[in-house]
Design a protein around this motif. Structure first.
Motif, PDB file in Angstrom:
ATOM      1  N   ALA A 146       0.841  -1.206   0.000  1.00  0.00           N
ATOM      2  CA  ALA A 146       0.000   0.000   0.000  1.00  0.00           C
ATOM      3  C   ALA A 146       0.876   1.256   0.000  1.00  0.00           C
ATOM      4  N   ILE A 147       1.962   1.222   0.778  1.00  0.00           N
ATOM      5  CA  ILE A 147       2.883   2.366   0.843  1.00  0.00           C
ATOM      6  C   ILE A 147       3.576   2.579  -0.497  1.00  0.00           C
ATOM      7  N   ASP A 148       3.961   1.476  -1.153  1.00  0.00           N
ATOM      8  CA  ASP A 148       4.614   1.588  -2.462  1.00  0.00           C
ATOM      9  C   ASP A 148       3.710   2.293  -3.478  1.00  0.00           C
ATOM     10  N   ILE A 149       2.403   2.074  -3.347  1.00  0.00           N
ATOM     11  CA  ILE A 149       1.438   2.692  -4.270  1.00  0.00           C
ATOM     12  C   ILE A 149       1.156   4.136  -3.867  1.00  0.00           C
ATOM     13  N   ASN A 150       1.025   4.358  -2.553  1.00  0.00           N
ATOM     14  CA  ASN A 150       0.721   5.696  -2.034  1.00  0.00           C
ATOM     15  C   ASN A 150       1.788   6.093  -1.020  1.00  0.00           C
ATOM     16  N   LYS A 151       2.774   6.844  -1.476  1.00  0.00           N
ATOM     17  CA  LYS A 151       3.922   7.204  -0.630  1.00  0.00           C
ATOM     18  C   LYS A 151       3.527   8.084   0.558  1.00  0.00           C
ATOM     19  N   LYS A 152       2.366   8.711   0.489  1.00  0.00           N
ATOM     20  CA  LYS A 152       1.936   9.603   1.572  1.00  0.00           C
ATOM     21  C   LYS A 152       0.989   8.917   2.559  1.00  0.00           C
ATOM     22  N   ASP A 153       0.943   7.595   2.478  1.00  0.00           N
ATOM     23  CA  ASP A 153       0.114   6.847   3.425  1.00  0.00           C
ATOM     24  C   ASP A 153       0.896   6.656   4.726  1.00  0.00           C
ATOM     25  N   TYR A 154       0.972   7.728   5.521  1.00  0.00           N
ATOM     26  CA  TYR A 154       1.762   7.712   6.748  1.00  0.00           C
ATOM     27  C   TYR A 154       1.170   6.768   7.791  1.00  0.00           C
ATOM     28  N   GLU A 155      -0.122   6.560   7.718  1.00  0.00           N
ATOM     29  CA  GLU A 155      -0.774   5.654   8.661  1.00  0.00           C
ATOM     30  C   GLU A 155      -0.259   4.232   8.470  1.00  0.00           C
ATOM     31  N   SER A 156      -0.052   3.831   7.211  1.00  0.00           N
ATOM     32  CA  SER A 156       0.484   2.488   6.947  1.00  0.00           C
ATOM     33  C   SER A 156       1.944   2.386   7.365  1.00  0.00           C
ATOM     34  N   TYR A 157       2.705   3.474   7.204  1.00  0.00           N
ATOM     35  CA  TYR A 157       4.078   3.514   7.717  1.00  0.00           C
ATOM     36  C   TYR A 157       4.077   3.162   9.208  1.00  0.00           C
ATOM     37  N   TYR A 158       3.188   3.846   9.926  1.00  0.00           N
ATOM     38  CA  TYR A 158       3.117   3.624  11.375  1.00  0.00           C
ATOM     39  C   TYR A 158       2.704   2.196  11.687  1.00  0.00           C
ATOM     40  N   LYS A 159       1.720   1.673  10.951  1.00  0.00           N
ATOM     41  CA  LYS A 159       1.241   0.313  11.183  1.00  0.00           C
ATOM     42  C   LYS A 159       2.359  -0.704  11.010  1.00  0.00           C
ATOM     43  N   VAL A 160       3.174  -0.531   9.970  1.00  0.00           N
ATOM     44  CA  VAL A 160       4.297  -1.448   9.738  1.00  0.00           C
ATOM     45  C   VAL A 160       5.254  -1.413  10.930  1.00  0.00           C
TER      46      VAL A 160
END
Length: 412
Positions: A146-160
């Motif tokens: 999901a992050i690779d597709i949307n680099k501004k998905d900071y919520e997924s960064y945090y989840k990882v």
């Protein structure tokens, strides 16, 4: 009426042709559903026109919904980056989730990402579903996609980072959080998690830096001041810890943990009046009440008021006998009065109370209590010297930081 039917026919047929060619171009049979709905709407309008009858309100509304509104919504969503197959599968997945059918929802999402590998929504929902099921590694994989597709998905960064930390991969989690805070420095929960990890690894100076950076974006956050106080506590910088705890307690008057820490720091500096005042505030919190009454008993023994000390000790035992009795037996101050303290005989049968403090709070609390014992026999001159050394070291560190900043600016 004839003009209205003519306009409707032109618009609905134009949309029908557009959707038909979309289906051919994308080779996506999902469009058949939309085309069928459109055909029904157009047929309703045609029957009314052919039979020279005026459609009732329901049929009139139905033809617009089927022929224009539904395909219009699809076109708008596609303009925003979602394909029809994505819309259909995401809708199916949400429906199944609302019905508690997680497996069918997962199948719909897996079908989606297998057909459209760059479906951000599909990977994100699949990650959330795997996380819900406890499949942390699979969830991480999906969040990363999901992050690779949307680099501004900071919520997924945090989840990882959160999931990596749960898998005890603290180094990887820390790296992820440092990268995230470079991109989103005002994301407090990333700061808090990174601070927790650094404190667990005893990297207290690094934790201080992280919390101080966070204060730039939220200077009135009691959580940041409180966590910064914990980091300073673990560095034995009790002067700065006291400042942070006081700020936290002033912002949030219900933050009794900060008041308990202030009481312990007051004991370290032999300020019994301040310690008593803070402990009396801290006992309002159920989690701290037993320890608070126990510490108050010690203060009154030091003051020579044995009766009050005994009352406080008994109150502490009533709240949590398993914890407090052991402390009393180990504390030399209670030797003269221990015979008058009501110690239960069946301690082993007492239910152990669940601790609600976080790991870092327990760590800081234990450290402060240990430092109180260590500094108990220091003289007032020693305490004043300790205060001066801490203050001088803090000023020295501030000067070094300022010099470094000036050098960096000159180099730029």
């Amino acid at each position: 009426m004839i003009i209205e039917q003519f306009i409707f026919t032109v618009i609905s047929l134009a949309i029908f042709v557009y959707m038909f060619f979309k289906m051919i171009k994308n080779n996506d049979t999902s469009y058949i559903i939309i085309l069928i709905l459109q055909a029904i709407g157009i047929a309703i309008n045609f029957l009314g026109f052919a039979l020279f009858i005026e459609l009732n309100m329901f049929l009139n509304l139905l033809k617009y919904v089927l022929s224009i509104v539904v395909p219009g919504i699809v076109i708008i969503l596609e303009k925003r980056g979602m394909t029809l197959i994505e819309i259909v599968n995401v809708t199916r997945a949400k429906f199944y989730l609302s019905m508690g059918k997680d497996k069918k929802a997962k199948d719909a999402l897996i079908n989606l990402v297998s057909k459209i590998p760059d479906s951000y929504k599909g990977h994100k929902m699949l990650a959330e579903l795997y996380e819900k099921e406890g499949g942390m590694r699979k969830a991480i994989d999906e969040y990363v996609q999901a992050i690779d597709i949307n680099k501004k998905d900071y919520e997924s960064y945090y989840k990882v980072a959160e999931l990596l930390n749960n898998l005890d991969k603290k180094e990887e989690a820390s790296e992820m959080l440092f990268n995230l805070l470079e991109k989103k420095p005002d994301m407090y929960k990333a700061t808090e998690l990174l601070g927790d990890i650094l404190i667990s690894k005893e990297m207290y100076k690094e934790a201080v830096n992280i919390y101080q950076e966070a204060l730039k974006y939220n200077p009135v956050s009691y959580e940041i001041h409180y966590n910064l106080g914990i980091a300073y506590t673990m560095l034995n910088d009790f002067q700065n810890a006291k400042i942070c705890y006081e700020k936290a307690a002033n912002i949030n008057s219900l933050l009794y943990n900060a008041k308990y820490s202030l009481a312990e720091i007051a004991l370290i500096y032999k300020d019994l009046e301040e310690a008593e005042k803070r402990f009396l505030q801290a006992i309002e919190e159920e989690e701290l009440s037993a320890d608070g009454y126990y510490e108050l008993a010690k203060i009154y023994l030091i003051k020579g008021d044995k009766e009050t000390a005994i009352n406080y000790a008994n109150t502490a035992i009533d709240i949590d006998s398993r914890k407090i009795v052991d402390k009393i037996r180990k504390e030399p101050l209670f030797i003269p009065v221990i015979a008058r303290i009501s110690i239960p005989f069946n301690l082993d049968n007492q239910e152990e109370k669940e601790n609600k403090l976080t790991e870092k709070e327990l760590k800081a609390k234990g450290h402060l209590e240990e430092m109180v014992d260590i500094t108990r026999h220091l003289s007032y001159n020693d305490i004043n010297l300790l205060k001066k050394n801490v203050k001088d070291n803090h000023v020295k560190n501030m000067n070094i930081e300022n010099i470094s900043k000036e050098q960096d600016e000159r180099q730029k």
